[in-house]
Design a protein around this motif. Structure first.
Motif, PDB file in Angstrom:
ATOM      1  N   GLU A 262       5.539  -7.802   4.789  1.00 47.62           N
ATOM      2  CA  GLU A 262       4.979  -7.903   6.134  1.00 47.62           C
ATOM      3  C   GLU A 262       4.491  -6.535   6.635  1.00 47.62           C
ATOM      4  OE1 GLU A 262       7.002 -11.442   8.405  1.00 47.62           O
ATOM      5  OE2 GLU A 262       8.420  -9.788   8.225  1.00 47.62           O
ATOM      6  N   PRO A 263       3.610  -6.534   7.644  1.00 47.48           N
ATOM      7  CA  PRO A 263       3.111  -5.275   8.209  1.00 47.48           C
ATOM      8  C   PRO A 263       4.076  -4.689   9.230  1.00 47.48           C
ATOM      9  CG  PRO A 263       1.971  -7.131   9.204  1.00 47.48           C
ATOM     10  CD  PRO A 263       2.906  -7.710   8.195  1.00 47.48           C
ATOM     11  N   HIS A 264       4.640  -3.509   8.927  1.00 38.99           N
ATOM     12  CA  HIS A 264       5.584  -2.853   9.829  1.00 38.99           C
ATOM     13  C   HIS A 264       4.881  -1.925  10.811  1.00 38.99           C
ATOM     14  CE1 HIS A 264       9.382  -1.187  11.258  1.00 38.99           C
ATOM     15  NE2 HIS A 264       9.987  -2.135  10.586  1.00 38.99           N
ATOM     16  N   GLY A 265       3.568  -1.783  10.658  1.00 42.80           N
ATOM     17  CA  GLY A 265       2.784  -1.043  11.634  1.00 42.80           C
ATOM     18  C   GLY A 265       3.250   0.373  11.843  1.00 42.80           C
ATOM     19  N   THR A 266       3.489   0.728  13.120  1.00 44.36           N
ATOM     20  CA  THR A 266       3.832   2.104  13.473  1.00 44.36           C
ATOM     21  C   THR A 266       5.206   2.240  14.116  1.00 44.36           C
ATOM     22  OG1 THR A 266       2.736   1.870  15.624  1.00 44.36           O
ATOM     23  CG2 THR A 266       1.406   2.715  13.796  1.00 44.36           C
ATOM     24  N   GLU A 336       1.403   3.832   7.512  1.00 46.17           N
ATOM     25  CA  GLU A 336       1.323   5.067   6.727  1.00 46.17           C
ATOM     26  C   GLU A 336       1.489   4.790   5.236  1.00 46.17           C
ATOM     27  OE1 GLU A 336       3.496   9.485   6.460  1.00 46.17           O
ATOM     28  OE2 GLU A 336       4.096   8.017   7.993  1.00 46.17           O
ATOM     29  N   GLU A 337       2.460   3.966   4.880  1.00 47.37           N
ATOM     30  CA  GLU A 337       2.676   3.619   3.477  1.00 47.37           C
ATOM     31  C   GLU A 337       1.490   2.844   2.916  1.00 47.37           C
ATOM     32  OE1 GLU A 337       7.549   3.149   3.430  1.00 47.37           O
ATOM     33  OE2 GLU A 337       6.290   1.509   4.181  1.00 47.37           O
ATOM     34  N   THR A 338       0.908   1.998   3.762  1.00 43.17           N
ATOM     35  CA  THR A 338      -0.241   1.195   3.353  1.00 43.17           C
ATOM     36  C   THR A 338      -1.452   2.072   3.056  1.00 43.17           C
ATOM     37  OG1 THR A 338       0.549  -0.723   4.599  1.00 43.17           O
ATOM     38  CG2 THR A 338      -1.813  -0.626   4.099  1.00 43.17           C
ATOM     39  N   LEU A 339      -1.705   3.045   3.912  1.00 41.84           N
ATOM     40  CA  LEU A 339      -2.810   3.981   3.675  1.00 41.84           C
ATOM     41  C   LEU A 339      -2.605   4.762   2.377  1.00 41.84           C
ATOM     42  CD1 LEU A 339      -3.749   5.580   7.109  1.00 41.84           C
ATOM     43  CD2 LEU A 339      -5.309   4.450   5.510  1.00 41.84           C
ATOM     44  N   HIS A 359      -0.640  -3.367   1.551  1.00 37.86           N
ATOM     45  CA  HIS A 359       0.762  -3.517   1.928  1.00 37.86           C
ATOM     46  C   HIS A 359       1.604  -3.913   0.713  1.00 37.86           C
ATOM     47  CE1 HIS A 359      -0.880  -3.561   6.013  1.00 37.86           C
ATOM     48  NE2 HIS A 359       0.356  -3.433   6.471  1.00 37.86           N
ATOM     49  N   ALA A 360       1.085  -4.846  -0.085  1.00 37.18           N
ATOM     50  CA  ALA A 360       1.811  -5.277  -1.278  1.00 37.18           C
ATOM     51  C   ALA A 360       1.870  -4.164  -2.314  1.00 37.18           C
ATOM     52  CB  ALA A 360       1.153  -6.526  -1.863  1.00 37.18           C
ATOM     53  N   ILE A 361       0.774  -3.428  -2.461  1.00 35.80           N
ATOM     54  CA  ILE A 361       0.751  -2.293  -3.389  1.00 35.80           C
ATOM     55  C   ILE A 361       1.793  -1.259  -2.970  1.00 35.80           C
ATOM     56  CG2 ILE A 361      -0.634  -0.400  -4.319  1.00 35.80           C
ATOM     57  CD1 ILE A 361      -1.494  -3.103  -5.375  1.00 35.80           C
ATOM     58  N   ALA A 362       1.863  -0.968  -1.671  1.00 35.27           N
ATOM     59  CA  ALA A 362       2.821   0.010  -1.157  1.00 35.27           C
ATOM     60  C   ALA A 362       4.254  -0.404  -1.476  1.00 35.27           C
ATOM     61  CB  ALA A 362       2.640   0.176   0.351  1.00 35.27           C
ATOM     62  N   TYR A 363       4.554  -1.662  -1.279  1.00 34.04           N
ATOM     63  CA  TYR A 363       5.896  -2.187  -1.546  1.00 34.04           C
ATOM     64  C   TYR A 363       6.216  -2.086  -3.034  1.00 34.04           C
ATOM     65  CZ  TYR A 363       9.803  -5.550  -1.191  1.00 34.04           C
ATOM     66  OH  TYR A 363      11.029  -6.169  -1.218  1.00 34.04           O
ATOM     67  N   ALA A 364       5.246  -2.418  -3.874  1.00 37.45           N
ATOM     68  CA  ALA A 364       5.442  -2.350  -5.332  1.00 37.45           C
ATOM     69  C   ALA A 364       5.642  -0.911  -5.789  1.00 37.45           C
ATOM     70  CB  ALA A 364       4.258  -2.985  -6.049  1.00 37.45           C
ATOM     71  N   MET A 365       4.925   0.018  -5.177  1.00 41.49           N
ATOM     72  CA  MET A 365       5.088   1.429  -5.532  1.00 41.49           C
ATOM     73  C   MET A 365       6.501   1.912  -5.230  1.00 41.49           C
ATOM     74  SD  MET A 365       1.367   2.814  -4.193  1.00 41.49           S
ATOM     75  CE  MET A 365       1.867   4.546  -4.133  1.00 41.49           C
ATOM     76  N   LYS A 366       7.031   1.520  -4.059  1.00 36.86           N
ATOM     77  CA  LYS A 366       8.405   1.890  -3.719  1.00 36.86           C
ATOM     78  C   LYS A 366       9.394   1.230  -4.676  1.00 36.86           C
ATOM     79  CE  LYS A 366       8.050   0.486   0.585  1.00 36.86           C
ATOM     80  NZ  LYS A 366       8.453   0.166   1.989  1.00 36.86           N
ATOM     81  N   MET A 367       9.164  -0.037  -4.979  1.00 36.99           N
ATOM     82  CA  MET A 367      10.059  -0.774  -5.853  1.00 36.99           C
ATOM     83  C   MET A 367      10.053  -0.222  -7.275  1.00 36.99           C
ATOM     84  SD  MET A 367       9.885  -4.815  -6.887  1.00 36.99           S
ATOM     85  CE  MET A 367      10.075  -5.337  -5.204  1.00 36.99           C
ATOM     86  N   ALA A 368       8.870   0.206  -7.739  1.00 33.66           N
ATOM     87  CA  ALA A 368       8.735   0.653  -9.129  1.00 33.66           C
ATOM     88  C   ALA A 368       9.698   1.790  -9.451  1.00 33.66           C
ATOM     89  CB  ALA A 368       7.297   1.083  -9.401  1.00 33.66           C
ATOM     90  N   ILE A 369       9.881   2.696  -8.507  1.00 39.09           N
ATOM     91  CA  ILE A 369      10.725   3.868  -8.738  1.00 39.09           C
ATOM     92  C   ILE A 369      12.163   3.471  -9.037  1.00 39.09           C
ATOM     93  CG2 ILE A 369      11.617   5.984  -7.685  1.00 39.09           C
ATOM     94  CD1 ILE A 369       9.022   6.063  -6.012  1.00 39.09           C
ATOM     95  N   SER A 370      12.651   2.436  -8.351  1.00 33.40           N
ATOM     96  CA  SER A 370      14.058   2.037  -8.493  1.00 33.40           C
ATOM     97  C   SER A 370      14.274   0.893  -9.480  1.00 33.40           C
ATOM     98  CB  SER A 370      14.625   1.635  -7.122  1.00 33.40           C
ATOM     99  OG  SER A 370      13.865   0.587  -6.551  1.00 33.40           O
ATOM    100  N   HIS A 371      13.211   0.454 -10.169  1.00 28.28           N
ATOM    101  CA  HIS A 371      13.342  -0.642 -11.138  1.00 28.28           C
ATOM    102  C   HIS A 371      12.722  -0.261 -12.474  1.00 28.28           C
ATOM    103  CE1 HIS A 371      14.067  -2.758  -7.341  1.00 28.28           C
ATOM    104  NE2 HIS A 371      14.610  -3.738  -8.040  1.00 28.28           N
ATOM    105  N   PRO A 372      13.178   0.826 -13.088  1.00 29.71           N
ATOM    106  CA  PRO A 372      12.600   1.237 -14.383  1.00 29.71           C
ATOM    107  C   PRO A 372      12.799   0.165 -15.448  1.00 29.71           C
ATOM    108  CG  PRO A 372      14.661   2.395 -13.952  1.00 29.71           C
ATOM    109  CD  PRO A 372      14.308   1.689 -12.679  1.00 29.71           C
ATOM    110  N   GLY A 373      11.763   0.018 -16.277  1.00 26.82           N
ATOM    111  CA  GLY A 373      11.845  -0.953 -17.364  1.00 26.82           C
ATOM    112  C   GLY A 373      11.528  -2.381 -16.967  1.00 26.82           C
ATOM    113  N   GLU A 374      11.299  -2.622 -15.668  1.00 25.52           N
ATOM    114  CA  GLU A 374      10.983  -3.974 -15.207  1.00 25.52           C
ATOM    115  C   GLU A 374       9.483  -4.093 -14.950  1.00 25.52           C
ATOM    116  OE1 GLU A 374      13.501  -5.269 -12.006  1.00 25.52           O
ATOM    117  OE2 GLU A 374      15.333  -4.580 -13.009  1.00 25.52           O
ATOM    118  N   SER A 375       9.026  -5.318 -14.671  1.00 22.98           N
ATOM    119  CA  SER A 375       7.599  -5.570 -14.436  1.00 22.98           C
ATOM    120  C   SER A 375       7.399  -6.175 -13.058  1.00 22.98           C
ATOM    121  CB  SER A 375       7.034  -6.510 -15.509  1.00 22.98           C
ATOM    122  OG  SER A 375       7.761  -7.734 -15.540  1.00 22.98           O
TER     123      SER A 375
END
Length: 403
Positions: A262-266, A336-339, A359-375
């Motif tokens: 979801e959009p957390h805005g500002t 900010e994360e979305t930009l 927004h989805a890309i931003a969430y995936a980028m954050k998730m990627a760091i803490s989920h090594p080896g996953e897709s």
């Protein structure tokens, strides 16, 4: 029997959410639409024409791409993209617009009416109207008209009448209000082609079904590419059509974790975000029950998102239900994360994404760091052509951008 066959109920409820709470004069028209859809959904001629359109006009199937550069830059999970930005008109919206327009044609209607936020639904519906030789009327808030000027130009070039909405916050909620009022006066000749998995029954089910083509394509494509299902499936959620479309392909696979963003805005105060499920409560809006954001009087609250297609105080009833049963995890991404994600995908993959998809890309980028080896499979639901003027004029070209 699978989830999609059993939900919603016959009267359009996903648990306590959904239904059709509409004025009596609209009841026969929505019943007509529901009956026509149930009949045509199993009609071979309708299905054959829709499949022809998807292949030869829309350019389906859209590919799944491994975002190798972005994955390497994040240093964790592997990120994959369902490239709905390559669907004709540049977003997933045409999937249901062609289906709704074809339904209207079979029903003998002559006009399509709709709201639009970011303009992608409006462009897609104007495209469908042109394809089928129908009239088209699109209601759009004045704020969004200013933000999304390229899409306004596209709608007009396609022959649509764009109706500026100048009351209230002048954004998506008001555009829906305006479109409903116009439809009330034209029910015999027109169909209101709702732009997401929202609104009175049968639209949440119908739009989900049309959008499910994304999910079933992606499931087969990902399996062929990797030999497995993705560990995580991620999509942005405003009303939630792109998310329900992608989720549909994996919703019966318990080993796949589904994520709505979801959009957390500002900020956390009302009027600074549109994170409906995160901060909302059950209520009724635009003829259906869902989780929604309310002000101190219990009315739909003001909302904000950098992405015009996500700034809605409600959410699809199916998302509300999937949240309550814990089937989907709902998180958020800030402006900010979305930009940052917008610039990251542009610089690392050569793809300029829509702000909604970012927004989805931003969430995936954050998730990627803490989920090594996953897709992680992300729905790249739209391209950013519509957003580049707004982003560059307000925020620049990302020259100071850093991961």
């Amino acid at each position: 029997m699978g989830y999609l066959k059993t939900m919603p109920s016959k009267d359009g409820f996903f648990g306590e959410f959904g239904g059709a709470f509409i004025p009596p004069q609209l009841e026969p028209h929505f019943k007509e639409i529901a009956e026509a859809y149930e009949r045509l959904a199993v009609d071979s001629s309708y299905i054959a024409e829709l499949r022809y359109i998807r292949k030869h006009f829309q350019g389906r199937p859209t590919p799944v791409q491994h975002a190798k550069n972005l994955s390497n830059a994040m240093g964790g999970a592997q990120i994959y993209l369902k490239r709905e930005d390559l669907n004709h008109t540049g977003a997933h919206k045409l999937n249901h617009c062609m289906g709704e327009a074809l339904l209207a044609k079979f029903m003998g209607k002559k006009k399509l009416i709709a709201e639009t936020g970011a303009g992608q639904h409006g462009v897609a519906l104007a495209t469908a109207a042109s394809y089928f030789g129908m009239e088209c009327e699109i209601h759009m808030g004045e704020v969004d008209i200013a933000k999304e000027h390229p899409n306004v130009v596209r709608m007009k070039l396609l022959g649509a009448k764009v109706v500026p909405v100048s009351f209230g916050a002048k954004t998506l909620k008001e555009a829906v209000d305006s479109a409903f009022m116009s439809y009330l006066e034209q029910t015999e000749d027109a169909i209101y082609a709702i732009g997401s998995v929202v609104g009175p029954h049968p639209f949440p089910k119908m739009v989900r079904d049309f959008q499910s083509v994304m999910g079933f394509e992606a499931k087969d494509q990902f399996l062929e590419m990797t030999g497995n299902n993705p560990d995580h499936v991620v999509a942005c959620v405003g009303g939630g059509s792109n998310a329900m479309g992608l989720f549909s392909g994996f919703i019966d696979d318990d080993q796949v974790q589904l994520h709505g963003v979801e959009p957390h805005g500002t900020g956390t105060e009302l009027g600074k975000h549109a994170a409906t499920i995160t901060y909302g409560e059950p209520g009724q809006i635009h003829g259906f029950k869902c989780i929604m954001l309310k002000d101190e009087n219990g009315e739909p609250a003001p909302v904000h998102s950098i992405a015009s297609g996500l700034d809605y105080p409600g959410v699809g009833p199916e998302h509300s239900y999937l949240h309550t049963i814990g089937k989907v995890q709902y998180g958020s991404a800030s402006d900010e994360e979305t930009l940052k994600a917008f610039y990251a995908l542009s610089r690392h993959e050569g793809i300029i994404p829509a702000l909604e998809s970012s927004h989805a890309i931003a969430y995936a980028m954050k998730m990627a760091i803490s989920h090594p080896g996953e897709s992680i499979l992300v729905n790249l639901s739209g391209r950013g052509d519509k957003d580049i003027d707004y982003v560059t004029e307000k925020f620049g070209f990302g020259d100071d951008f850093k991961l």
